[in-house]
Motif scaffolding. Sequence first.
Motif, PDB file in Angstrom:
ATOM      1  N   THR A  27      -1.963   3.325  -5.253  1.00 54.85           N
ATOM      2  CA  THR A  27      -2.971   4.310  -5.653  1.00 54.85           C
ATOM      3  C   THR A  27      -2.857   4.601  -7.145  1.00 54.85           C
ATOM      4  O   THR A  27      -3.847   4.613  -7.875  1.00 54.85           O
ATOM      5  CB  THR A  27      -2.792   5.614  -4.840  1.00 54.85           C
ATOM      6  N   THR A  28      -1.627   4.808  -7.583  1.00 48.76           N
ATOM      7  CA  THR A  28      -1.390   5.122  -8.990  1.00 48.76           C
ATOM      8  C   THR A  28      -1.862   3.999  -9.904  1.00 48.76           C
ATOM      9  O   THR A  28      -2.425   4.247 -10.966  1.00 48.76           O
ATOM     10  CB  THR A  28       0.122   5.368  -9.207  1.00 48.76           C
ATOM     11  N   LEU A  29      -1.628   2.756  -9.488  1.00 51.94           N
ATOM     12  CA  LEU A  29      -2.010   1.618 -10.328  1.00 51.94           C
ATOM     13  C   LEU A  29      -3.470   1.208 -10.100  1.00 51.94           C
ATOM     14  O   LEU A  29      -3.999   0.368 -10.833  1.00 51.94           O
ATOM     15  CB  LEU A  29      -1.091   0.424 -10.046  1.00 51.94           C
ATOM     16  N   GLY A  30      -4.084   1.776  -9.090  1.00 55.52           N
ATOM     17  CA  GLY A  30      -5.458   1.403  -8.778  1.00 55.52           C
ATOM     18  C   GLY A  30      -5.564  -0.019  -8.251  1.00 55.52           C
ATOM     19  O   GLY A  30      -6.559  -0.698  -8.474  1.00 55.52           O
ATOM     20  N   LEU A  31      -4.527  -0.459  -7.563  1.00 51.98           N
ATOM     21  CA  LEU A  31      -4.543  -1.819  -7.025  1.00 51.98           C
ATOM     22  C   LEU A  31      -4.709  -1.767  -5.511  1.00 51.98           C
ATOM     23  O   LEU A  31      -4.219  -0.841  -4.857  1.00 51.98           O
ATOM     24  CB  LEU A  31      -3.246  -2.550  -7.386  1.00 51.98           C
ATOM     25  N   GLY A  32      -5.393  -2.754  -4.977  1.00 56.06           N
ATOM     26  CA  GLY A  32      -5.608  -2.808  -3.539  1.00 56.06           C
ATOM     27  C   GLY A  32      -4.282  -2.947  -2.814  1.00 56.06           C
ATOM     28  O   GLY A  32      -3.437  -3.756  -3.201  1.00 56.06           O
ATOM     29  N   GLU A  85       0.834  -1.201   0.000  1.00 60.44           N
ATOM     30  CA  GLU A  85       0.000   0.000   0.000  1.00 60.44           C
ATOM     31  C   GLU A  85       0.867   1.248   0.000  1.00 60.44           C
ATOM     32  O   GLU A  85       1.831   1.354   0.743  1.00 60.44           O
ATOM     33  CB  GLU A  85      -0.911   0.023   1.237  1.00 60.44           C
ATOM     34  N   GLY A  86       0.518   2.176  -0.859  1.00 58.33           N
ATOM     35  CA  GLY A  86       1.265   3.424  -0.919  1.00 58.33           C
ATOM     36  C   GLY A  86       0.897   4.183  -2.175  1.00 58.33           C
ATOM     37  O   GLY A  86      -0.110   3.871  -2.834  1.00 58.33           O
ATOM     38  N   TYR A  87       1.704   5.145  -2.502  1.00 59.62           N
ATOM     39  CA  TYR A  87       1.415   5.969  -3.672  1.00 59.62           C
ATOM     40  C   TYR A  87       1.311   5.117  -4.935  1.00 59.62           C
ATOM     41  O   TYR A  87       0.439   5.327  -5.775  1.00 59.62           O
ATOM     42  CB  TYR A  87       2.507   7.033  -3.824  1.00 59.62           C
ATOM     43  N   ASP A 102      -5.186  -8.739 -10.354  1.00 55.99           N
ATOM     44  CA  ASP A 102      -5.951  -9.106  -9.161  1.00 55.99           C
ATOM     45  C   ASP A 102      -6.167 -10.613  -9.057  1.00 55.99           C
ATOM     46  O   ASP A 102      -6.245 -11.156  -7.969  1.00 55.99           O
ATOM     47  CB  ASP A 102      -7.320  -8.406  -9.171  1.00 55.99           C
ATOM     48  N   ARG A 103      -6.293 -11.263 -10.219  1.00 53.39           N
ATOM     49  CA  ARG A 103      -6.560 -12.703 -10.218  1.00 53.39           C
ATOM     50  C   ARG A 103      -5.289 -13.536 -10.139  1.00 53.39           C
ATOM     51  O   ARG A 103      -5.341 -14.707  -9.797  1.00 53.39           O
ATOM     52  CB  ARG A 103      -7.295 -13.099 -11.509  1.00 53.39           C
TER      53      ARG A 103
END
Lengths: 306, 440
Positions: B205-210, B200-202, B326-327
Amino acid sequence: MEKDLLDIKSAAAADIELILDTASSFKDVLSRDIKKVPTLRGKTAVNLFFEPSTRTKTSFELAEKRLSTDVVNFVVPTSSVAKGETLYDTIKTIESYGIDFIIIRHQFSGVPHFISKISKASVINAGDGINEHPTQALLDAFTIKEKKGAIAGLKIAIVGDISHSRVAKSNIYCLNKLGAVIRLIAPHTLIPPGIENDVAEIYHDIGEGITGVDVIMTLRIQRERQTGGFFSSTDEYFKFWGLTRKRLDKASPDVIVMHPGPMNRGVEIASEVADSSHSVINAQVTNGLAVRMAVLYLLDSARPRN
Amino acid sequence: MDLIIKNGHVVDPSQGMDFIGDICVEDGVIIKIEGTAGATAPEITPETTKVIDASGLYVFPGLVDMHTHLREPGFEYKETIKSGTRAAVKGGFTSVCCMPNTKPVNDNETVTEFIVKKAISEGYCNVFPIGAITKRQEGKELAEMGMMKDAGCVAFSDDGRPVTDSMLMRRALEYSKVFSSPVISHAEDLSLSNGGVMNEGYLSTTLGLGGIPAASEVIAIQRDIELARLTGGRLHIAHCSTAGGVRAIREAKRDGIAVTAETCPHYFHLTEAEANGYNTAAKVNPPLRTKKDVEAVREGIKDGTIDVIATDHAPHHRDDKLCEFDRATFGISGLETAFSLSYVLVKEGLLTLNQLIEMMTIRPSHILGLDKGTLKAGADADIVIVDLNKDFIVDPEQFVSKGKNTPFNGWRLTGLPIITICKGIVKYHFNNNDLTAVGV
């Protein structure tokens, strides 16, 4: 221009300007009695929507038809994806039909990027997970430019669930590139980590945040965020962050109010604001068509020919 | 005498050995090592003895990996005991400890026995199973640790499905004391991870990943340390990836708590930036972190906070990675690159060669109570001969593991295992470019 529109993050400012200028010409076309042009006759587009969508899908489909593109709608619940097919195989199958455009909406971030690696077609991101929604940002920029004349120097507030909003992300990148001053307004729980690297002005008080702004973009609040603990109730959300008539008075007198839709009246926006003369929500929808026509047209010329 | 390895530079931290010498092997056991430096007359070698000339090469105890996924039973399309141990010996390992997240889970003696027998009949090296802490790794009821220990398990872990219930973890740490087995903690607060797929971090956020925050690991490490303090149980922290985790372990050791820890090469070489472009080869749990974390992990390796370098070899099928980020499954295929990636730490001066070999041989052996990782007379002749000057480029297509999933594709590395010997038998020979798998 690249052959794909995967995100705004990596798009050049000059390309964004080119898309907006091209969209102006297509907007003229849309005001004619005969709204269809033969520009992309003989080309084929697949609308591949893995997530429910009404407006974006309709907008793309109409844009394709106005350009005389053949359109195939790939509906997920009835497709082989429901039978357990991998995305890789789905794309390879579609690719085998000789497709020129893949318009992809997917619940997972990065899927358009994955498809672009395995497909020769022009890939257009119609919204991927919580990553980006590039054509929404382009149509928003087009609308702001149309209403305000220019974007550089404008104060633009984005209010709502920034954390889970691909619309907010694409708008932040797009408006930054076009020289606007962006403010984000949300409770701390809905501000994504590290976003201060992209936007310096972050407010948690809506009154403070919208003071003197030229544009307010409200974002849809999804009710499931409530169970996720991002806020306690939609009533409380509206009380503290909802865009009300009274709050609107703090903004610039000629402020415009935008919303990507679908709206939750009484949650993120009051009805009297949504229906006020400040609201440009319906113009956004009309402009979406012109912008998507421009994107299809420009990507088609950027795609390498065999 | 069956085998003599002559003139190699022997480094064996278990007995403080660091000299040029000969290792003599008989009946699969080391019978003696002697320095050649000052020897007046060369000993006469019997004609029946196989001679390996290790001049210019290094000779270490066979490496020990305390964190491997062999996938069998149940996920043979990802890896088998045969293919995984083949990858092990190619990477210089002669002992691997396989995690219990198989199908069925290794949570009872029958599964343990299956693995042990299969390893004897098909494996290229020693396999020591790690049993589940709880039945079906469900975190509800303790598994039969004693029975599994008797069947061959050397430690207990619920691996990627960490025990959420603090009381049950407490009981596991207490109960396992009877069997002198460490409890290995995959330290992760699943509620904080919240289905995240990268740090988790910038960037997330940039990649739109959890995102999975560092706190997810740190909190779990701190909880387990407090439970180890409370119970006096033997705790081992798997794959430490965060600065906060290293700090917590360092403080716990200062307090005299019985905790040990491992990290893996990707945590001291790579950052979250590898995930850019939705690169599923870099999707691993715990996730690759920040530069600051990489530096802290290195500091922890240097000052002894981290005891062991393990691989967390997590082979996956191509289809498991050729998909949506994600998968995609978490994991890196690590056995065939671990030594060379770790040897970078020696080249950079962070560790001495002796310290590195210690972290990859005798330390994991001590933690697990194995009589491995040593060249002492009487020990099994598990030996690796390494060319520390050999350069190569990582090419996953050349992996013998079924898992080609690595973010190190294309890296130029130095230091390659040339010959791997398990119980006196050559199981891998680089010059043949394949394995000499006689009488496994």
